[in-house]
Design an enzyme around this catalytic site. Structure first.
Site, PDB file in Angstrom:
ATOM      1  N   HIS A 330    -115.578  15.085  21.588  1.00  8.81           N
ATOM      2  CA  HIS A 330    -115.343  16.113  22.605  1.00  8.81           C
ATOM      3  C   HIS A 330    -113.951  16.741  22.473  1.00  8.81           C
ATOM      4  O   HIS A 330    -113.087  16.244  21.726  1.00  8.81           O
ATOM      5  CB  HIS A 330    -115.530  15.536  24.004  1.00  8.81           C
ATOM      6  CG  HIS A 330    -114.556  14.451  24.372  1.00  8.81           C
ATOM      7  ND1 HIS A 330    -113.235  14.685  24.664  1.00  8.81           N
ATOM      8  CD2 HIS A 330    -114.725  13.112  24.517  1.00  8.81           C
ATOM      9  CE1 HIS A 330    -112.624  13.562  24.965  1.00  8.81           C
ATOM     10  NE2 HIS A 330    -113.513  12.571  24.873  1.00  8.81           N
ATOM     11  N   CYS A 348    -113.623   7.475  22.547  1.00  5.38           N
ATOM     12  CA  CYS A 348    -114.259   8.696  22.059  1.00  5.38           C
ATOM     13  C   CYS A 348    -113.480   9.255  20.866  1.00  5.38           C
ATOM     14  O   CYS A 348    -112.366   8.835  20.567  1.00  5.38           O
ATOM     15  CB  CYS A 348    -114.323   9.740  23.160  1.00  5.38           C
ATOM     16  SG  CYS A 348    -115.512   9.347  24.463  1.00  5.38           S
TER      17      CYS A 348
END
Length: 423
Positions: A330, A348
């Site tokens: 992301h 992440c």
């Protein structure tokens, strides 16, 4: 998997030879019409014995195998085909001497069958008998229904096929019946097999990723097939999906770079940051599960106490999900200074907003995202997304009920539900 369902015995030797004569005489054999192979098949009714119903109104028991034998010493069976009105074939086995054939797959209940038996006498003359019969209806209304996934559409080459059963199947023999009835056909053709994730879930994948531009058709032939005591196959909606390009994104946590390949050609390299100490990103192959333009990520969803130095609650954009527990690729504009040089995330893979938008626009469900050189644990196989490709092929084969090395015990975990871990 599709299977050819018939048995054939060895042909008896024939001393005559068929010759094709180029100039006007057609076929000749041993001087005229004496060749037995040139004759129409004789009626083999007196040569065979069938254990099914022979009287009008009688029905065969679908729980009993079909058995066909030769009734005399003159002649043998060469081929048997049994098929129902929906086109489902019954597999069978022919004895080496051609004297007996028996079915090896179950009949469907409440079905109409056509049985074609081909024989050969001692002179090599071919015989044939066509029989029709009906099977009785099931004695129970208990059904095993199947739901296939994903939804119809186009996916990346890493997307596995999923079969969800509406009730558990634990017995290995019953699992084999179920697995034979779940058929997957790919164009171009590939070798693949089912893996029993648990008593109610199967995954299907090839040895390697699906071919680019493949059409994959999935269907069940289990309806009205006896699976076990008082359990018959139920309904299943067929599924067709296609694959797009072979898109593989490889994140090297040691060099802080994500490299995207399309059909084995490198198309972009992106500086990234991955999980810091204590929150290391999982190593291994993952499959894109979903894309979300906006996700609100809260540390409380992954057990980080509010008020700690690691807590967070913030909006995240261009989020590509690769695990159910909340691992994404992301946009992370707050860590641009570390991207390409250090790992500072909570698990992440973060990148700049412009790079995240590019990645979001060029990645699709079913595409492959692989992480290497992380100090994190290995990607889970089945209970946190699609980690199927981390299992070597020979181990994958052992998860099939049709494999000689199939394991009776398989992972039993239920997939974790959506969690917006993030950051």
């Amino acid at each position: 998997m599709s299977t050819t369902l018939f048995s054939r015995g060895a042909k008896a030797g024939v001393s005559c030879t068929l010759l094709v004569v180029a100039l006007g005489t057609g076929l000749t054999a041993c001087g005229g019409n004496d060749n037995p192979l040139a004759a129409d098949p004789y009626d083999a009714a007196d040569q065979i014995t069938f254990n099914g119903p022979t009287e009008a109104g009688k029905q065969a028991d679908p729980e009993k195998p079909l058995v066909i034998t030769t009734s005399g010493s003159d002649g043998r069976i060469t081929d048997v085909t049994a098929v129902d009105a929906t086109g489902r074939h019954v597999s069978g086995e022919l004895a080496a001497d051609g004297r007996r054939w028996h079915s090896t797959s179950p009949l469907a209940a409440g079905a109409h069958y056509t049985l074609t038996v081909r024989t050969e006498d001692d002179d090599g003359s071919p015989g044939r008998k066509v029989l029709t019969f009906d099977t009785s209806k099931p004695t129970t209304t208990k059904r095993l229904n199947v739901t296939f996934g994903p939804e119809a559409g186009t996916y990346g080459v890493g997307e596995p096929i999923v079969a969800e059963l509406d009730q558990p199947v634990k017995d290995k023999a019953q699992r084999a019946v179920v697995e034979r009835g779940l058929q997957v056909d790919s164009t171009p053709a590939v070798r693949g097999t089912w893996y029993w994730v648990n008593d109610k879930t199967l995954h299907y994948r090839p040895r390697d990723y699906w071919p680019v531009g493949a059409t994959i058709k999935v269907r069940s032939t289990l309806q009205d097939i006896r699976i076990g005591d008082l359990l018959y196959g139920g309904t299943a909606k067929p599924l067709t999906i296609t694959t797009g390009n072979r898109v593989v994104a490889v994140t090297d946590a040691a060099t802080h770079r994500l490299t995207v390949y399309r059909n084995d050609e490198k198309i972009k390299e992106i500086p990234v940051t991955t999980g810091k100490a204590g929150f290391e990103t999982r190593n291994g192959v993952k499959v894109v599960l979903a894309k979300q333009y906006f996700v609100r990520m809260k540390s409380s969803t992954v057990g980080i106490a509010a008020g700690s130095s690691d807590s967070y609650d913030m909006p995240v954009y261009y989020a590509t999900r690769v695990t159910w527990s909340g691992e994404f690729v992301h946009a992370a504009p707050w860590s641009v200074g570390s991207q390409g040089s250090a790992n500072v995330s909570h698990g992440c893979t973060g990148m700049s907003t412009s790079n995240a938008k590019w990645f979001f626009d060029n990645i699709h469900e079913g595409d492959v995202v692989q992480v290497v050189n992380s100090k994190g644990k290995a990607m889970e196989l089945f209970d946190n997304g699609f980690g199927d490709w981390n299992l070597p092929w020979q181990k994958w084969l052992q998860g099939s009920a049709l494999s000689s090395g199939a394991q009776s015990a398989t992972p039993q975990g239920n997939p974790a539900r959506l969690s917006p871990q993030g950051l």
